[in-house]
Design an enzyme around this catalytic site. Structure first.
Site, short mmCIF file in Angstrom:
data_model
loop_
_atom_site.label_atom_id
_atom_site.label_comp_id
_atom_site.label_asym_id
_atom_site.label_seq_id
_atom_site.Cartn_x
_atom_site.Cartn_y
_atom_site.Cartn_z
N TYR A 58 0.79 -1.23 0.00
CA TYR A 58 0.00 0.00 0.00
C TYR A 58 0.82 1.27 0.00
O TYR A 58 0.25 2.37 0.00
CB TYR A 58 -0.98 0.02 1.19
CG TYR A 58 -0.38 -0.29 2.54
CD1 TYR A 58 0.29 0.68 3.26
CD2 TYR A 58 -0.52 -1.56 3.09
CE1 TYR A 58 0.83 0.40 4.51
CE2 TYR A 58 0.00 -1.85 4.33
CZ TYR A 58 0.69 -0.87 5.04
OH TYR A 58 1.21 -1.16 6.27
N ARG A 90 8.39 13.81 8.67
CA ARG A 90 8.82 12.95 7.57
C ARG A 90 8.06 13.31 6.30
O ARG A 90 6.83 13.37 6.29
CB ARG A 90 8.57 11.48 7.93
CG ARG A 90 9.18 10.50 6.94
CD ARG A 90 8.85 9.07 7.31
NE ARG A 90 7.45 8.75 7.08
CZ ARG A 90 6.95 7.51 7.13
NH1 ARG A 90 7.73 6.51 7.44
NH2 ARG A 90 5.67 7.30 6.89
#
Length: 405
Positions: A217, A364
């Site tokens: 995914y 991030r």
């Protein structure tokens, strides 16, 4: 930098593929390393399976639509993306389940050894699977900092289990060197490729890897909770014995025998009935990534991250970069440390720049090269600079930590 970005986008050989994904207007999506974007072909593929194969074919579609072979077929398409042969890869289950299978199999293949060696700060599910086996008295966990891993390899280690691209920092292991060190010590090696597959070149056969798994995914764009994949080198197929002896891993599942007989080769890594809808979505994403090509994706990934750092420099932003500064030493992401990383992340999301936060202080930003533009990099850097320099992140709605981040 925007003008330079537009010039780079105009000459980008992958630019045409952006139109093959569904991307919301006004959103810069820098979280494709957590959940990849939706390929535009996926809804039609899913509708075909639901309306025709399931709706009209009903149970006949296990044969007529070749549902039985789907895990192996999709796995075979993933294989060249990770440097494996089609009969060495199966699309099935989840990364967590596959880790359990492979760790257990490795322990059985190394009698007398119980230590599973990894590093502290590895992705939690990897560590949790070792702990689960340890509680059953089947394994012993040993963690060593990455610069001390080779020293920690001894005659007690059955398996070295590492993640190729670290989920927080993007720091890459030298797969060939680590695999050789473990094999020289008599241990097997299991690579978690969740943050590599579909974005970075991986050569499992070339480095002589034993086992690997990865999710579907992220860069493979298979959708939330998409099936994972598992790899076992052909040389181990004869000795392989995984513990989850479900009926789909049986040599003759429709014999309905009371006694389990493992299917040959990679087929036995299956457990329960294949999730056909999930595999359908995953296959669309895998086909698209294979069409683009991993080498081209990797080249663009490095170019995107280098350009983003240039853009930060233009805004005089000096951030604490925790990812390796050399693009060839990191995955397809950049991570920075900031004491208010959560608030920064939330302020960016409010502006339509979707990255993510990793506890306790990591912002991030992932770069999915299949659909991101250089202009996205320039705009994201501008937003980040404005959020930091204006103090916008200090607003109460951004600093309140949610229960789920």
């Amino acid at each position: 930098m925007v003008d330079r970005a537009k010039t780079l986008d105009a000459s980008d050989p992958l630019a045409e593929f952006r139109g093959r994904f569904t991307l919301p207007e006004g959103v810069i999506y820098l979280d494709g390393n957590s959940l990849g974007a939706l390929p535009k072909a996926t809804p039609a593929a899913m509708a075909c399976v639901v309306e025709q194969e399931w709706g009209e074919g009903l149970i006949r579609s296990w044969n007529d639509a070749e549902w039985f072979e789907m895990g192996g077929r999709v796995g075979g398409k993933i294989a060249p993306l990770v440097g494996a042969r089609p009969h060495e890869v199966m699309a099935c289950d989840t990364v967590s389940v596959n880790l359990f299978k492979l760790i257990s199999a490795a322990l059985a293949m190394r009698p007398g050894r119980k230590v599973i060696l990894s590093e502290p700060g590895n992705f939690p599910t990897d560590i949790y699977m070792i702990e689960g086996l340890e509680r059953q008295g089947l394994a012993t966990q040993r963690l060593a900092e990455r610069d001390q891993i080779q020293e920690a390899l001894d005659d007690d280690v059955a398996l070295l289990m590492l993640t190729h691209a670290h989920y927080k920092t993007g720091d890459l292991f030298d797969m060939a060197a680590m695999t050789k060190a473990a094999n020289d010590a008599g241990a097997l090696v299991l690579w978690d490729l969740s943050h590599s597959t579909g974005a970075l070149p991986v050569d499992l056969n070339g480095v002589n890897a034993d086992f690997a798994t990865g999710c579907g995914y992220k860069y493979l764009n298979g959708g939330p909770g998409a099936p994972a994949f598992v790899y076992v080198a052909e040389r181990h197929h004869g000795d392989l014995a995984q513990p989850l002896t479900g009926w789909f891993g049986h040599a003759r599942p429709f014999a309905f025998s009371d006694k389990y007989e493992a299917a040959p080769g990679i087929e036995q890594l299956q457990c329960g009935t294949s999730p056909i809808l999930g595999l359908t979505a995953l296959e669309v994403g895998v086909d698209l990534i294979a069409e683009i090509g991993v080498d081209r994706l990797y080249a663009k990934s490095r170019a995107l991250s280098e350009f983003f750092l240039d853009c930060l420099g233009e805004h005089s932003l000096e951030l604490d970069l925790v990812s390796p500064s050399e693009s060839g030493a990191r995955g397809s992401q950049l991570s920075v440390r900031h004491e208010n990383a959560y608030a920064l992340c939330q302020a960016l999301i409010a502006r339509g720049v979707i990255g993510d936060f990793r506890d306790p202080d990591i912002l991030r930003l992932g770069f999915a090269p299949a659909y991101l533009r250089f202009e996205d990099m320039a705009e994201a850097a501008r937003h980040l600079a404005e959020v930091i320099q204006s103090g916008e992140w200090q607003r109460d709605e951004f600093s309140q930590r949610a229960a789920v981040t």
